[in-house]
Design a protein around this motif. Structure first.
Motif, short mmCIF file in Angstrom:
data_model
loop_
_atom_site.label_atom_id
_atom_site.label_comp_id
_atom_site.label_asym_id
_atom_site.label_seq_id
_atom_site.Cartn_x
_atom_site.Cartn_y
_atom_site.Cartn_z
N UNK A 291 0.83 -1.21 0.00
CA UNK A 291 0.00 0.00 0.00
C UNK A 291 0.86 1.26 0.00
N UNK A 292 1.88 1.27 0.86
CA UNK A 292 2.76 2.43 0.92
C UNK A 292 3.48 2.64 -0.41
N UNK A 293 3.92 1.54 -1.01
CA UNK A 293 4.62 1.65 -2.29
C UNK A 293 3.75 2.21 -3.39
N UNK A 294 2.53 1.67 -3.54
CA UNK A 294 1.64 2.16 -4.60
C UNK A 294 1.17 3.58 -4.32
N UNK A 295 0.84 3.87 -3.06
CA UNK A 295 0.35 5.21 -2.72
C UNK A 295 1.44 6.25 -2.90
N UNK A 296 2.64 5.93 -2.42
CA UNK A 296 3.71 6.91 -2.60
C UNK A 296 4.07 7.05 -4.08
N UNK A 297 4.00 5.94 -4.83
CA UNK A 297 4.27 6.04 -6.26
C UNK A 297 3.29 6.97 -6.95
N UNK A 298 2.00 6.84 -6.62
CA UNK A 298 0.99 7.73 -7.20
C UNK A 298 1.23 9.17 -6.75
N UNK A 299 1.58 9.36 -5.47
CA UNK A 299 1.84 10.72 -4.96
C UNK A 299 3.05 11.33 -5.64
N UNK A 300 4.09 10.53 -5.85
CA UNK A 300 5.29 11.04 -6.49
C UNK A 300 5.02 11.41 -7.95
N UNK A 301 4.27 10.56 -8.65
CA UNK A 301 3.94 10.86 -10.05
C UNK A 301 3.09 12.13 -10.12
N UNK A 302 2.15 12.29 -9.17
CA UNK A 302 1.34 13.51 -9.12
C UNK A 302 2.23 14.73 -8.89
N UNK A 303 3.20 14.60 -7.98
CA UNK A 303 4.13 15.70 -7.71
C UNK A 303 4.93 16.05 -8.95
N UNK A 304 5.47 15.03 -9.62
CA UNK A 304 6.29 15.28 -10.80
C UNK A 304 5.45 15.86 -11.94
N UNK A 305 4.22 15.37 -12.11
CA UNK A 305 3.36 15.88 -13.18
C UNK A 305 2.98 17.34 -12.92
N UNK A 306 2.61 17.66 -11.64
CA UNK A 306 2.26 19.05 -11.33
C UNK A 306 3.48 19.96 -11.45
N UNK A 307 4.64 19.46 -11.01
CA UNK A 307 5.84 20.26 -11.13
C UNK A 307 6.25 20.47 -12.57
N UNK A 308 6.09 19.43 -13.39
CA UNK A 308 6.42 19.57 -14.81
C UNK A 308 5.48 20.55 -15.49
N UNK A 309 4.19 20.53 -15.11
CA UNK A 309 3.25 21.51 -15.68
C UNK A 309 3.61 22.93 -15.25
N UNK A 310 4.03 23.07 -13.99
CA UNK A 310 4.43 24.40 -13.53
C UNK A 310 5.65 24.91 -14.30
N UNK A 311 6.56 24.00 -14.61
CA UNK A 311 7.80 24.39 -15.27
C UNK A 311 7.68 24.43 -16.79
N UNK A 312 7.00 23.41 -17.37
CA UNK A 312 6.95 23.29 -18.83
C UNK A 312 5.65 23.77 -19.43
N UNK A 313 4.63 23.96 -18.61
CA UNK A 313 3.35 24.43 -19.13
C UNK A 313 2.29 23.35 -19.08
N UNK A 314 1.06 23.79 -18.97
CA UNK A 314 -0.07 22.87 -18.88
C UNK A 314 -0.60 22.57 -20.28
N UNK A 315 0.18 21.81 -21.05
CA UNK A 315 -0.21 21.42 -22.40
C UNK A 315 0.46 20.11 -22.74
N UNK A 316 -0.09 19.42 -23.73
CA UNK A 316 0.44 18.11 -24.12
C UNK A 316 0.98 18.10 -25.55
#
Length: 870
Positions: free
Chosen positions: A34-59
């Motif tokens: 549970x900790x592994x999957x939850x932290x993995x999802x939280x980390x991906x969310x952090x990286x995705x939000x950080x990437x959007x902040x840095x690179x822009x909210x577009x695909x």
């Protein structure tokens, strides 16, 4: 509830200790998953939000398109949001020193565009109308053009044309092959300086300047699309490109170019949404998670399987009786699976809650450090994902079912009479259980009985040895991996004798000294000195060199002379005198220069103490002919005094195309500025000149230097680097790696301890009749305890015999795997982890044995002898 389920529940209640330990093991396993999957999802969310902040909210981005095409993309059903920029054209950047980017490219934003394509302000504000403009700081640093707030830019805007075709930002500049066709004159007021826009590239032919959209019609547009389903970004880009160009194009990793329309994917964001075209990143992302999950499942299967296996050994006669009265194999298997289901119902929910609470605690602990690594405005947060939690629950149940099914299948295949008589447990003759003389000599009869019992019940004890071995392997290998990860992170830290550096290849000494004076007049408490760096060489006789240098340079025997590369470092006179005093050479002759010459034994780039380096020269001083790149007399005689100290670090070089050769030695000659003209000719190539600064507040000093540079009207290229920021990022990485690594080690160790405790205690419980018989025929308490102690030693030695070599092999395998990404780490045997594992194995075995034997001793001997284990 049928009779078989009732029997299973009675078995669980009867053996409360084993049941409780098994539930704890299941809970730990579920908590880790549970900790592994939850932290993995939280980390991906952090990286995705950080990437959007840095690179822009577009695909997906379509550049240099018509207005009609851009509007069509805004109407696409797949698009969640689109923003459209106006491409106003190119203009010559007067005074630009960057030959690859002689233009500025002007683009128009509206309010929504600034939200989707963030512009990180260095100073000033965003433009508010079509007559104001935002300039990237790279115009100053790499372009060498001094632009500041309030300046008015008069630009002749037009189109780049090559062979009758308009060129865009994806078309590199080729001198003499294109022309700028001017359409109009525009005047802008600079209202802010920003970092380079994320979707632009350092090799673009034009520096991208941002203004507000006007009322007029632009020559072309660029459209940035945020999709409802990011995983379809590549197909969407391909389909839109084909639609626009009328030709089908092939996939590429980052950019898909149609014949007329460049199409760019925002891979910085897509990779964290599982839609990256980078197969290596995807493989790494899912492989790391898979390996961690595999280790958890493997450890859990050993724990739970051993529990069920021993439970079934205890219930073998019960199974034989049930089969003799008509119970089917399916009913018996279902009984065991029901037992596993009960344990899962009790342990998995507790594990899920424990995993979520642990993840929240760890995230709270490391969230601040994460902000110091990559994204300051995207804090790490706990993200609860129902699919991830369900996946953890399902994986835990599958683990339990596999663990219960394997021993159950084996039990039901045994014949009825063998189950009742339990004749399948031991099939040995006397030669198979023959004990050696050493055990009898050291421990007497208790030692002989322990060895015979160990050999007679190899199947039963094999599970204990496997449990202990697995614990050793995981503990030692994981500790080794953490140590190597630390080495890689520490090697990435740049240790310097200063914390802020200003470096330029173009400015004159007078200009640099002018900046120094202004910095010294500021309120910052700084220590600052000037330095200039140039590369050179020296021809030396090999008789002067130490054997260590000859070996490092692989100088063949018989060679009389060799050439050594050196760095000439010129510092201001005050700094030079400080170095002389620090070296204890106040009476040094005027004709001598300070030098450091040391062999680093092939470990270039690794930080060591000065005493760890070996000398290059046999004597403390040498007279050498220094050769500097100059049209003047090529060689200059110099008397060098070698010192055991670290000279000031050289300045960073702005040119990325630095081709300096890595050498297995450090050879630096430090010269006072007053003697510069003796060694440096006007045509000598200078790699860098600038200021090395030690500040109590590096961030404040960095800001102050930026203001001084801006106010001074400098239009040359320069670098301004805060070394503390890089060191802080690496320290944060090390801290985070430690937290997660040691948390993982602790959880895996707990599972292993539960496994060993469960296995040994249940095994002792199964031997209660045998142990009661020995006590009934007169074995003293001392002899009985000696026998059990010797069994503990046998367990520990057998486990260490297998566990330590296998763990070291696995550790070396991890080291070799890490060599592909970090070649500056050394393999070190994790002696501390080995010692702790040896101590831990014997401690766990002895404590568990003590607990189990104490319970046996409390029982009545007659009751234990009459117990038929049903």
């Amino acid at each position: 509830m049928d009779i078989f389920h009732k029997v299973a529940l009675q078995g669980l209640k009867k053996n409360k200790s084993r049941t409780l330990v098994t539930i704890v093991g299941v809970a730990l396993s579920a908590a880790l998953v549970t900790a592994g999957t939850t932290f993995g999802i939280s980390l991906i969310d952090y990286m995705a939000r950080g990437a959007e902040e840095k690179s822009g909210s577009w695909h997906v981005a379509f550049e240099e398109v018509s207005s009609s095409f851009a509007n069509d993309r805004a109407e696409d059903e797949e698009a969640e949001k689109t923003v459209i920029t106006e491409n106003l054209g190119y203009a010559r950047l007067k005074g630009c020193k960057n030959k690859k980017s002689p233009y500025v490219f002007i683009t128009g934003y509206d309010a929504d565009t600034f939200d989707a394509l963030p512009a990180e302000l260095v100073s000033g504000r965003l433009p508010e109308n079509e007559h104001e403009i935002l300039v990237p700081g790279s115009v100053l640093t790499t372009g060498g053009v001094n632009v500041k707030e309030g300046d008015v830019l008069e630009l002749s805007v037009g189109d780049r044309v090559r062979k009758g075709r308009k060129m865009g930002q994806k078309d590199s500049y080729e001198k003499g092959e294109e022309e700028l066709v001017v359409r109009e004159k525009k005047t802008y007021t600079v209202v802010g300086i920003c970092a380079r826009l994320s979707y632009t590239d350092s090799d673009d032919p034009g520096y991208t300047l941002v203004t507000r959209k006007g009322e007029g019609k632009s020559a072309s547009s660029s459209v940035f699309v945020k999709l409802k389903h990011p995983r379809s970004a590549r197909n969407y880009a391909k389909d839109a490109s084909v639609y626009a160009s009328g030709t089908e194009e092939s996939d590429q990793d980052e950019t898909i170019s149609g014949e007329e329309i460049p199409v760019t994917l925002n891979d910085d964001v897509l990779r964290f949404l599982g839609a990256s075209g980078n197969d290596i990143f995807n493989l790494l992302l899912f492989t790391v998670g898979g390996i961690a999950a595999g280790i958890i499942v493997l450890s859990s299967v050993f724990l739970i399987r051993n529990a069920f296996s021993i439970s079934l050994n205890e219930r073998t006669r019960q199974f034989g009786i049930l089969m003799s009265v008509g119970a089917t194999k399916k009913q018996l298997k279902n009984s065991v699976l029901f037992e596993g289901l009960c344990i899962g119902i009790a342990g998995i929910p507790a594990g899920v809650v424990l995993g979520l609470m642990g993840t929240r605690g760890v995230i709270f602990l490391v969230a601040e450090n994460f902000q110091g690594i990559a994204y300051e405005n995207a804090p790490l947060r706990l993200v609860l994902s129902l699919p991830a939690i369900l996946a953890a629950v399902v994986l835990s149940f599958i683990t339990i079912l596999i663990s219960a099914y394997l021993p159950a299948r084996k039990a039901v295949k045994t014949s009825v009479m063998e189950c009742i008589r339990q004749t399948n447990e031991v099939r040995l003759d006397g030669r198979d259980v023959k004990a050696g003389r050493l055990s009898g000599y050291l421990f007497g009869l208790p030692g002989t009985l322990a060895v015979k019992n160990f050999k007679r019940n190899k199947r039963r004890y094999r599970s204990i040895i496997l449990s202990l071995t697995l614990s050793i392997i995981i503990f030692v290998a994981t500790n080794s991996f953490v140590t190597e990860l630390k080495q890689a992170s520490e090697a990435a830290i740049v240790f310097t004798t200063y914390n802020v550096a200003f470096s330029t290849p173009d400015m004159s000494d007078e200009e640099v000294f002018g900046l120094w004076d202004k910095l010294q007049a500021s309120e910052d408490k700084t220590e600052c000195f000037y330095q200039m760096n140039a590369n050179g060489s020296a021809a030396v006789k090999t008789d002067c060199l130490t054997d260590a240098l000859k070996e490092a340079m692989e100088i063949p025997d018989g060679e009389k002379e060799t050439k050594l590369s050196l760095t000439l470092q010129i510092v201001d006179d005050d700094e030079y005198q400080r170095l002389v005093k620090e070296a204890g050479l106040e009476g040094m002759e005027d004709t001598e220069l300070l030098a450091i010459g040391a062999v680093d034994n092939g470990k270039t780039g690794r930080v060591q103490e000065v005493s760890d380096f070996e000398d290059m020269f046999k004597e403390d001083s040498e007279e050498l002919m220094l050769n500097l790149p100059s049209e003047r007399n090529g060689e200059v005689p110099a008397r060098l005094r070698f010192v055991k100290m670290i000279m000031p670090d050289i300045l960073p070089v702005i040119d990325s195309a630095d081709t300096s050769v890595q050498t297995p030695y450090l050879f630096t000659v430090t010269v006072p500025y007053s003697r510069k003209d003796e060694l440096i000719a006007p045509d000598t190539h200078i790699d860098a000149r600038g200021l090395s600064i030690n500040s109590e507040d590096p961030a404040r000093t960095e800001r102050e230097m930026k203001n001084i540079i801006s106010d001074s009207g400098i239009d040359e290229r320069f670098l301004l680097i805060n070394m503390n920021r890089m060191a802080s990022q690496n320290n944060n990485i090390i801290f985070i790696a430690n937290v997660f690594s040691y948390t993982f080690i602790a959880m895996i160790t707990l599972i292993a301890v539960a496994n060993v405790f469960n296995t040994i205690s249940t095994n002792i419980r199964l031997r209660r009749r045998e142990l009661a018989m020995l006590r009934s025929v007169g074995m003293s308490e001392r002899s009985f305890q000696d026998m059990m102690n010797f069994e503990c030693i046998l367990y520990g030695l057998q486990a260490l015999l297998w566990g330590i070599p296998l763990s070291l092999i696995l550790s070396y395998g991890l080291y070799r795997a890490m060599q592909y990404g970090a070649d500056n780490i050394d393999f070190a045997v994790p002696w501390l982890a080995v010692a702790l594992s040896m101590l831990g194995v014997f401690l766990i075995v002895f404590v568990t044995m003590l607990y189990a034997v104490r319970k046996i001793k409390k029982e009545n001997i007659i009751d234990a002898l009459r117990d038929d284990m049903t």
